[in-house]
Design a protein around this motif. Sequence first.
Motif, PDB file in Angstrom:
ATOM      1  N   PHE A 201      45.003  36.363  35.720  1.00  0.00           N
ATOM      2  CA  PHE A 201      44.870  37.813  35.638  1.00  0.00           C
ATOM      3  C   PHE A 201      44.984  38.346  34.213  1.00  0.00           C
ATOM      4  CE2 PHE A 201      46.521  38.422  40.276  1.00  0.00           C
ATOM      5  CZ  PHE A 201      45.316  37.950  40.764  1.00  0.00           C
ATOM      6  N   GLY A 202      45.101  37.443  33.233  1.00  0.00           N
ATOM      7  CA  GLY A 202      45.049  37.864  31.840  1.00  0.00           C
ATOM      8  C   GLY A 202      46.373  38.174  31.186  1.00  0.00           C
ATOM      9  N   MET A 203      47.497  37.791  31.809  1.00  0.00           N
ATOM     10  CA  MET A 203      48.791  38.021  31.182  1.00  0.00           C
ATOM     11  C   MET A 203      49.047  36.932  30.143  1.00  0.00           C
ATOM     12  SD  MET A 203      51.033  39.176  34.536  1.00  0.00           S
ATOM     13  CE  MET A 203      52.378  39.881  33.569  1.00  0.00           C
ATOM     14  N   PRO A 204      49.832  37.220  29.106  1.00  0.00           N
ATOM     15  CA  PRO A 204      50.073  36.222  28.057  1.00  0.00           C
ATOM     16  C   PRO A 204      50.837  35.015  28.591  1.00  0.00           C
ATOM     17  CG  PRO A 204      51.455  38.167  27.745  1.00  0.00           C
ATOM     18  CD  PRO A 204      50.472  38.510  28.817  1.00  0.00           C
ATOM     19  N   THR A 226      49.101  43.584  43.760  1.00  0.00           N
ATOM     20  CA  THR A 226      48.262  44.756  43.510  1.00  0.00           C
ATOM     21  C   THR A 226      46.962  44.356  42.825  1.00  0.00           C
ATOM     22  OG1 THR A 226      50.256  46.099  43.231  1.00  0.00           O
ATOM     23  CG2 THR A 226      48.183  47.051  42.468  1.00  0.00           C
ATOM     24  N   GLU A 227      47.074  43.518  41.804  1.00  0.00           N
ATOM     25  CA  GLU A 227      45.874  43.089  41.083  1.00  0.00           C
ATOM     26  C   GLU A 227      44.975  42.233  41.971  1.00  0.00           C
ATOM     27  OE1 GLU A 227      43.111  42.444  37.945  1.00  0.00           O
ATOM     28  OE2 GLU A 227      44.561  44.013  38.407  1.00  0.00           O
ATOM     29  N   SER A 228      45.574  41.406  42.820  1.00  0.00           N
ATOM     30  CA  SER A 228      44.779  40.583  43.726  1.00  0.00           C
ATOM     31  C   SER A 228      43.996  41.453  44.703  1.00  0.00           C
ATOM     32  CB  SER A 228      45.695  39.623  44.494  1.00  0.00           C
ATOM     33  OG  SER A 228      44.945  38.783  45.336  1.00  0.00           O
ATOM     34  N   VAL A 229      44.636  42.484  45.247  1.00  0.00           N
ATOM     35  CA  VAL A 229      43.938  43.396  46.155  1.00  0.00           C
ATOM     36  C   VAL A 229      42.866  44.171  45.401  1.00  0.00           C
ATOM     37  CG1 VAL A 229      44.196  45.432  47.638  1.00  0.00           C
ATOM     38  CG2 VAL A 229      45.891  43.579  47.745  1.00  0.00           C
ATOM     39  N   LEU A 270      45.972  42.302  31.804  1.00  0.00           N
ATOM     40  CA  LEU A 270      46.069  42.655  33.220  1.00  0.00           C
ATOM     41  C   LEU A 270      45.620  44.094  33.425  1.00  0.00           C
ATOM     42  CD1 LEU A 270      47.269  41.786  36.078  1.00  0.00           C
ATOM     43  CD2 LEU A 270      49.355  42.945  35.326  1.00  0.00           C
ATOM     44  N   VAL A 271      44.709  44.313  34.373  1.00  0.00           N
ATOM     45  CA  VAL A 271      44.181  45.652  34.614  1.00  0.00           C
ATOM     46  C   VAL A 271      45.231  46.550  35.270  1.00  0.00           C
ATOM     47  CG1 VAL A 271      42.465  46.988  35.911  1.00  0.00           C
ATOM     48  CG2 VAL A 271      41.795  44.878  34.722  1.00  0.00           C
ATOM     49  N   THR A 272      45.978  46.010  36.231  1.00  0.00           N
ATOM     50  CA  THR A 272      46.977  46.807  36.940  1.00  0.00           C
ATOM     51  C   THR A 272      48.065  47.291  35.991  1.00  0.00           C
ATOM     52  OG1 THR A 272      46.632  45.751  39.090  1.00  0.00           O
ATOM     53  CG2 THR A 272      48.795  46.725  38.708  1.00  0.00           C
TER      54      THR A 272
END
Length: 317
Positions: A201-204, A226-229, A270-272
């Motif tokens: 999900f793009g987290m460091p 939340t990001e998965s949904v 992360l977008v969320t």
Amino acid sequence: MSVDIMDVASDNAVTRRERRRQSAYREQVLDLPAGTDRRGRTLGNYLPADDRRSNFLSDEAAQYAAARVDVVQREGGQLEQTRLFTNMLSSMPLCFTVFGHLRAHPAAAVSLLSVLLQRELAGLDRVAVGDRGIDGIECEWAPARKEHLNDGSAFDAVVAGRTVDGRRLLIAVEAKYIDTFSRDPVDEEKDRKYRRFCANFGMPGEAFDALKGSATRQLLRNVLLTESVRRSGSAAEPLFDEAITVVLARDDDRAAQDAVTALDGLRGDLVTGVRYVGHGRFANAAASIPELAEWAGRFRRRYVGPAESSVVLPTDR
């Protein structure tokens, strides 16, 4: 004759204060006798066992809670009815009080969420997420386990909305009252899974190790879910364009504020997003919406109190 107990020896200062607040509300506002907990103790923060209305601040919220119990059970979920209907110290009735009421007043909900999130919403949507849907606002909602984290994680509440520029927005809510974030037992298999989700999900790279402790682990799981949904559907066309996890907690809940700050600082790509909203700030914002003003006063009296009603802490973000 039973004794109405307002203090329990194991209570910390916050629990003692809030148990007394709820006991006073039951006695002075609801004019109801104290109920008993599962151990048979008569405690001031409990309502009579057969009362399925008084733990909520509106008929709309109470009716939604009663209906939602049946839905969650049909979907194979667990919903502790003692916590929901009779324990005034539980965060569950607080969550249903808020989002069950807003669900019945969608225009007011849009106005309030726009103020709180500083995003101009245009409306609420009915959205299908796999074999389960979100009808604008839902409490105690979980997607199909196998399609996401597959660890039993659920949202206290979710909101499916859209912004004025047409972007689809998912709001996932973690409601807190006197409770803290849950402490998961050590599980190496789950750790590997969460670490993989963080990376995907793009987290460091350091995010999971920094956030896997008990102070932030539950919030991390909530954000990952939340990001998965949000990504449901396809990589080219995710179900939601944006998402945000909201922690709705007491104004003086430093642990919740610190968890939000820690998570927000390690989001990376992360977008969320993640945001903390204090009960006092929430009450003030609701009071500014004409349709919610009277209800907001009831919320303030029960959960905030006059001494704290105008508190907006610097870390309230």
